[in-house]
Design a protein around this motif. Structure first.
Motif, mmCIF file in Angstrom:
data_model
loop_
_atom_site.group_PDB
_atom_site.id
_atom_site.type_symbol
_atom_site.label_atom_id
_atom_site.label_comp_id
_atom_site.label_asym_id
_atom_site.label_seq_id
_atom_site.Cartn_x
_atom_site.Cartn_y
_atom_site.Cartn_z
ATOM 1 N N THR A 35 0.823 -1.419 -0.093
ATOM 2 C CA THR A 35 0.113 -0.066 -0.091
ATOM 3 C C THR A 35 0.915 1.353 -0.004
ATOM 4 O O THR A 35 0.676 2.310 -0.668
ATOM 5 N N LYS A 36 1.998 1.121 0.721
ATOM 6 C CA LYS A 36 2.833 2.293 0.727
ATOM 7 C C LYS A 36 3.519 2.661 -0.502
ATOM 8 O O LYS A 36 3.628 3.604 -1.300
ATOM 9 N N ALA A 37 3.805 1.308 -1.091
ATOM 10 C CA ALA A 37 4.669 1.413 -2.404
ATOM 11 C C ALA A 37 3.780 1.969 -3.330
ATOM 12 O O ALA A 37 3.956 2.883 -4.091
ATOM 13 N N ASP A 38 2.493 1.627 -3.503
ATOM 14 C CA ASP A 38 1.519 2.039 -4.250
ATOM 15 C C ASP A 38 1.247 3.640 -4.206
ATOM 16 O O ASP A 38 1.095 4.215 -5.211
ATOM 17 N N SER A 39 1.235 4.165 -2.898
ATOM 18 C CA SER A 39 1.029 5.628 -2.740
ATOM 19 C C SER A 39 2.303 6.531 -3.369
ATOM 20 O O SER A 39 1.888 7.401 -3.489
ATOM 21 N N LEU A 40 3.322 5.686 -3.325
ATOM 22 C CA LEU A 40 4.596 6.370 -3.780
ATOM 23 C C LEU A 40 5.099 6.337 -5.308
ATOM 24 O O LEU A 40 5.869 6.850 -5.895
ATOM 25 N N PHE A 41 4.145 5.163 -5.757
ATOM 26 C CA PHE A 41 4.426 4.971 -7.110
ATOM 27 C C PHE A 41 4.337 6.092 -8.379
ATOM 28 O O PHE A 41 5.142 6.159 -9.141
ATOM 29 N N SER A 42 3.628 6.912 -8.117
ATOM 30 C CA SER A 42 3.398 8.002 -9.081
ATOM 31 C C SER A 42 4.525 8.900 -8.810
ATOM 32 O O SER A 42 4.932 9.504 -9.811
ATOM 33 N N LYS A 43 5.096 9.352 -7.613
ATOM 34 C CA LYS A 43 6.047 10.165 -7.485
ATOM 35 C C LYS A 43 7.496 9.498 -8.093
ATOM 36 O O LYS A 43 8.446 9.957 -8.752
ATOM 37 N N GLU A 44 7.701 8.245 -7.526
ATOM 38 C CA GLU A 44 8.911 7.444 -7.746
ATOM 39 C C GLU A 44 8.927 6.925 -9.257
ATOM 40 O O GLU A 44 10.011 6.506 -9.646
ATOM 41 N N CYS A 87 17.873 13.062 -12.229
ATOM 42 C CA CYS A 87 17.010 14.048 -11.765
ATOM 43 C C CYS A 87 15.768 13.583 -11.077
ATOM 44 O O CYS A 87 15.048 12.679 -11.539
ATOM 45 N N ASN A 88 15.724 13.776 -9.734
ATOM 46 C CA ASN A 88 14.799 13.241 -8.898
ATOM 47 C C ASN A 88 14.586 11.780 -8.843
ATOM 48 O O ASN A 88 13.737 11.237 -8.635
ATOM 49 N N GLU A 89 15.712 11.235 -9.058
ATOM 50 C CA GLU A 89 15.873 9.538 -9.024
ATOM 51 C C GLU A 89 15.622 9.315 -7.496
ATOM 52 O O GLU A 89 16.524 9.853 -6.722
ATOM 53 N N ALA A 90 15.356 7.952 -7.253
ATOM 54 C CA ALA A 90 15.313 7.581 -6.013
ATOM 55 C C ALA A 90 16.809 6.997 -5.692
ATOM 56 O O ALA A 90 17.474 6.367 -6.267
ATOM 57 N N PRO A 91 17.517 7.450 -4.734
ATOM 58 C CA PRO A 91 18.729 7.286 -4.197
ATOM 59 C C PRO A 91 19.162 5.751 -4.269
ATOM 60 O O PRO A 91 20.212 5.090 -4.868
ATOM 61 N N SER A 92 18.116 4.800 -3.825
ATOM 62 C CA SER A 92 18.553 3.430 -3.886
ATOM 63 C C SER A 92 18.907 2.716 -5.215
ATOM 64 O O SER A 92 19.758 2.122 -5.573
ATOM 65 N N ALA A 93 18.067 3.298 -6.302
ATOM 66 C CA ALA A 93 18.393 2.725 -7.660
ATOM 67 C C ALA A 93 19.700 3.572 -8.173
ATOM 68 O O ALA A 93 20.242 2.796 -9.020
ATOM 69 N N HIS A 307 17.892 -2.549 -16.890
ATOM 70 C CA HIS A 307 17.627 -1.205 -16.980
ATOM 71 C C HIS A 307 16.004 -1.229 -16.263
ATOM 72 O O HIS A 307 15.071 -2.134 -16.748
ATOM 73 N N ILE A 308 15.792 -0.439 -15.389
ATOM 74 C CA ILE A 308 14.192 -0.501 -14.926
ATOM 75 C C ILE A 308 13.491 0.621 -16.090
ATOM 76 O O ILE A 308 13.717 1.560 -16.037
ATOM 77 N N PHE A 309 12.541 -0.452 -16.801
ATOM 78 C CA PHE A 309 11.510 0.393 -17.904
ATOM 79 C C PHE A 309 10.626 0.850 -16.818
ATOM 80 O O PHE A 309 9.877 0.233 -16.295
ATOM 81 N N ARG A 310 10.133 1.912 -16.925
ATOM 82 C CA ARG A 310 9.197 2.979 -16.398
ATOM 83 C C ARG A 310 8.287 3.319 -17.120
ATOM 84 O O ARG A 310 8.467 3.781 -18.330
ATOM 85 N N ALA A 311 6.798 3.687 -16.645
ATOM 86 C CA ALA A 311 6.104 3.824 -17.637
ATOM 87 C C ALA A 311 5.887 5.540 -17.431
ATOM 88 O O ALA A 311 5.141 6.129 -18.209
ATOM 89 N N ALA A 312 6.437 5.999 -16.548
ATOM 90 C CA ALA A 312 6.334 7.478 -16.506
ATOM 91 C C ALA A 312 7.650 7.962 -15.992
ATOM 92 O O ALA A 312 8.595 7.219 -15.701
ATOM 93 N N HIS A 313 7.760 9.199 -15.610
ATOM 94 C CA HIS A 313 9.005 10.075 -15.288
ATOM 95 C C HIS A 313 9.007 10.709 -13.981
ATOM 96 O O HIS A 313 7.914 11.364 -13.856
ATOM 97 N N PRO A 314 10.069 10.691 -12.894
ATOM 98 C CA PRO A 314 9.970 11.314 -11.806
ATOM 99 C C PRO A 314 10.214 12.952 -12.074
ATOM 100 O O PRO A 314 10.550 13.519 -10.935
ATOM 101 N N TYR A 315 10.338 13.253 -13.113
ATOM 102 C CA TYR A 315 10.670 14.901 -13.427
ATOM 103 C C TYR A 315 9.734 15.418 -14.223
ATOM 104 O O TYR A 315 8.745 14.905 -14.855
ATOM 105 N N SER A 316 9.818 16.893 -14.240
ATOM 106 C CA SER A 316 8.832 17.778 -15.148
ATOM 107 C C SER A 316 9.319 17.826 -16.383
ATOM 108 O O SER A 316 10.531 17.954 -16.616
ATOM 109 N N PHE A 317 8.502 17.982 -17.419
ATOM 110 C CA PHE A 317 8.969 18.293 -18.719
ATOM 111 C C PHE A 317 8.981 19.656 -19.106
ATOM 112 O O PHE A 317 9.042 20.040 -20.031
#
Ligand code: UDP
Ligand code: MN
Length: 524
Positions: A35-44, A87-93, A307-317
Motif C-alpha cells: 500500500t505504501k509502495a502504491d502511494s509512492l508509485f506516481s512520484k517515484e 533528476c529526482n531519482e530514488a537514491p537506492s536505484a 534497466h528499470i523500464f518505467r511507464a512515467a518519469h519522476p521529473y517535470s517536462f
C-alpha cells in the motif's frame, strides 16, 4: 589502485545471502508495504519500497548468452568514464547502479564514475549522497557534479562528458545494473575501431518487483516516422554476416540511455545537440548522425546491463513537448526531404519554433555527412516509407459517419484492435495509414489483420508480408474495403468514437461500407 583491486576482488567473492532480491530475484511485499509502495508509485515511477529492501550490491547471475562465456578479451584495454545523469531519482536505484558498475568493472578499466545531478528536488540526493559516496568510495573514484539549473538529460550528459577524462565514455541511466563482464566487450570493440558507437544489450528489470529478466534475446533499434524508438528483430541480412550469436549486431538506431563511445570521437562527431531540452529525440539524432557521418552503431550481445523500464518519469517536462520539439530539430537537420514524414504525423509542429539549429546544419556540412536517403538505403533498407511506392496514404474515411480508421493512440508494440474516431483532418498521427501495392492496409510496421468471419474484430498486427489475413482489396467502384480471403467488408455501421471497427457481409449499397483514401497516388 591496490585498494581498488582488493575491493574489486572482494566484490567478486560476494555470495548470495538469502536477502530480498539477491541474484535478481523478484521481491514481493506484504499488504501494508505494498500500500505504501502504491502511494509512492506516481512520484517515484517504480516500486521504491522494493528497491530500498534490496542490497545496494545485490548479486546477479551471469546474464550473458552461453556463446559469450568462451570469449576472451585483451588484457590491455582503454579505460572508461561512466557518466550517469539523474533528476529526482530514488537514491537506492541510483546507488545500486553505481555499486554494480564499480563492483563489476576491473579497476584498471574504470577510470571514474561521474554522477551529474540535474537540479534534483529531493533532499536525499543532496549532502547525504555526498557523504555516502565519500564514505563508500573514499578514493575519489565516484564524483558528483551538480547543476542548479535544470539541464535536461541531453545537456546533462554533455556536462558529464566534458568533465570526464577517461578514454571511453559510457552513459548509463540512474536505474541500471551492470552485470558480470559487461565492460570488457565494450572496451574491446572500441579499441578495434574508435568510430563504432556501442550499446550493451539492455535487459529489463521489473518496475514492480525489481526482478532482473535474464535470457532476453538480441534485438536492434528502429524508429517510427513520428520519431519514436522501436525494438526490432535482427534482420536476416545481419544474421547472415555473423558467425556466432556472440558477435556484434549492427543497429540503425539506439534506445538512448545506455551507450559507449570513444571520448574524442564523441566530440568530433558533435557531442549532442545542446538545443534539445529535457528528454527525447537525442537518441535518434546521435544514431542518424553517427551513421551518416562515417561511424557505425553496434549492439553487443555479450555485454548486458539491466534497466528499470518505467511507464512515467519522476521529473517535470517544463510544460513542453520536448520529444516533439527535439525531434523537429533532428528532422530539420538530418532528414532532408524525409522530414515530411515527421510532419505528416506532427502537422501541429510545422510552424512551432524549435530554436536555432544553424550550428547543427554547419556541423553536418563540416563533417561532410551523407544523405538521409543513403542512411535509409544502406542502414535501414527494410524501413517502410509510408508515401513511397504505395497506392494511397493518409486518412481512411467513412464519409457517412465522418469516422476514420484510428489506432486510438494504442501502444504500437503489440497487437491491438483497430478503432475508429471522428476524422481529424490530417491533424492526428493515429489516422495515418497506407494502402500498399501488395494490398496491405498499413500503419507503418503494423498491418490491418482479420481472422475468422463477419462480425469479428479487426486488429493491427506486425506485417507478415504473406497476404492471407492481411490482404485487402479496395473496390474503386463501390469504395468498399474487402478482406480478400473472407470476402467481408470493413463497416462503420453503428460505430461511435473509440469503437473497434467491424467486418460485415459485403453490401455495395451500404453507406457505412464506403471508404475514401485521403491521398491517392496510384490506384492501379
Ligand atoms: N534525466 C535528467 N534530466 C532530465 C531528464 C532525465 O538527468 O531532465 C535523467 C534521468 O534521471 C535518467 C536519464 O536521464 O537517469 C534518462 O531518463 P529516463 O530514465 O527517465 O528515460 P527513459 O529510460 O524513460 O527513456
Ligand atoms: Mn531510464
Amino acid at each position: 589502485m591496490r585498494y581498488r583491486r582488493e575491493r574489486y576482488y572482494k566484490a567478486q567473492l560476494r555470495q548470495p545471502n538469502g536477502k530480498p532480491g539477491e541474484l535478481g530475484e523478484p521481491v514481493y511485499l506484504n499488504e501494508e508495504e505494498q500500500t505504501k509502495a502504491d502511494s509512492l508509485f506516481s512520484k517515484e515511477t517504480f516500486n521504491v519500497i522494493v528497491s530500498n529492501k534490496i542490497a545496494m550490491d545485490r548479486t546477479l547471475r551471469d546474464a550473458r548468452p552461453n556463446e559469450c562465456k568462451s570469449q576472451t578479451y585483451p588484457t590491455k584495454l582503454p579505460n572508461a568514464s561512466v557518466v550517469i545523469v539523474f533528476c529526482n531519482e530514488a537514491p537506492s536505484a541510483l546507488l545500486r547502479t553505481v555499486h554494480s558498475v564499480v563492483n563489476r568493472s576491473p579497476p584498471n578499466y574504470l577510470h571514474e564514475v561521474i554522477l551529474v545531478d540535474d537540479a534534483s528536488e529531493r533532499p536525499e540526493v543532496g549532502p547525504e549522497l555526498d557523504e555516502y559516496v565519500s564514505r563508500v568510495w573514499p578514493d575519489g573514484l565516484v564524483k558528483i557534479i551538480r547543476s542548479k539549473e535544470r539541464l535536461g538529460l541531453i545537456r546533462g550528459k554533455m556536462k558529464g562528458a566534458r568533465a570526464a577524462t577517461g578514454d571511453v565514455l559510457i552513459f548509463l541511466d540512474a536505474h541500471c545494473e551492470a552485470t558480470f563482464m559487461w565492460i570488457e566487450p565494450i572496451l574491446t570493440r572500441i579499441s578495434q575501431d574508435r568510430t563504432i558507437v556501442i550499446c550493451p544489450m539492455i535487459d529489463s528489470i521489473s518496475d514492480k518487483t525489481l526482478q532482473y529478466f535474464y535470457g532476453g534475446g538480441v534485438a536492434v533499434g528502429g524508429f517510427t516516422w513520428s520519431l519514436h524508438f522501436t525494438w526490432r528483430g535482427v534482420p536476416e541480412r545481419e544474421m547472415k554476416t555473423r558467425k556466432s550469436s556472440a558477435d556484434p549486431v549492427r543497429s540503425p538506431t539506439m534506445a538512448g540511455g545506455l551507450f559507449a563511445v570513444d571520448r574524442s570521437y564523441f566530440f568530433e562527431l558533435g557531442g549532442y545537440d545542446p538545443g534539445m531540452d529535457v528528454w527525447g529525440g537525442e537518441n535518434l539524432e546521435i544514431s542518424f548522425r553517427t551513421w551518416m557521418c562515417g561511424g557505425s552503431l553496434e549492439f553487443l550481445p555479450c555485454s548486458r546491463v539491466g534497466h528499470i523500464f518505467r511507464a512515467a518519469h519522476p521529473y517535470s517536462f517544463l510544460q513542453k513537448d520536448t520529444h516533439g520539439l527535439n525531434s523537429k530539430r533532428l528532422a530539420e537537420v538530418w532528414m532532408d526531404d524525409y522530414k515530411r514524414l515527421y510532419y505528416i504525423h506532427r502537422s501541429d509542429l510545422m510552424d512551432k519554433d524549435a530554436g536555432d539549429y544553424s550550428d547543427r546544419v554547419q556541423l553536418r556540412k563540416r563533417l561532410n555527412c551523407k544523405s538521409f536517403k543513403w542512411y535509409l538505403d544502406n542502414v535501414y533498407p527494410e524501413k517502410f516509407i509510408l508515401d513511397e511506392g504505395v497506392r494511397a496514404y493518409g486518412m481512411v474515411q467513412n464519409p457517412a459517419t465522418g469516422l476514420c480508421l484510428d489506432t486510438l493512440g494504442k501502444d504500437e508494440k503489440s497487437q491491438f484492435n483497430l478503432g475508429v474516431f471522428s476524422c481529424q483532418g490530417g491533424k492526428s498521427s493515429s489516422e495515418v495509414f497506407s494502402y500498399t501495392k501488395t494490398n496491405e492496409l498499413r500503419r507503418e510496421d503494423l498491418c490491418v489483420d482479420a481472422i475468422g468471419r463477419a462480425d469479428v474484430s479487426v486488429t493491427l498486427t506486425f506485417c507478415h508480408g504473406h497476404k492471407g489475413n492481411q490482404e485487402w482489396i479496395y473496390d474503386k467502384a463501390t469504395k468498399q474495403i474487402k478482406h480478400y480471403t473472407l470476402t467481408v467488408c470493413l463497416d462503420a455501421r453503428d460505430l461511435k468514437n473509440s469503437d473497434t471497427v467491424k467486418l460485415q457481409q459485403c453490401d455495395d449499397s451500404s453507406i457505412t461500407q464506403k471508404w475514401t483514401l485521403e491521398k491517392e497516388l496510384d490506384m492501379n
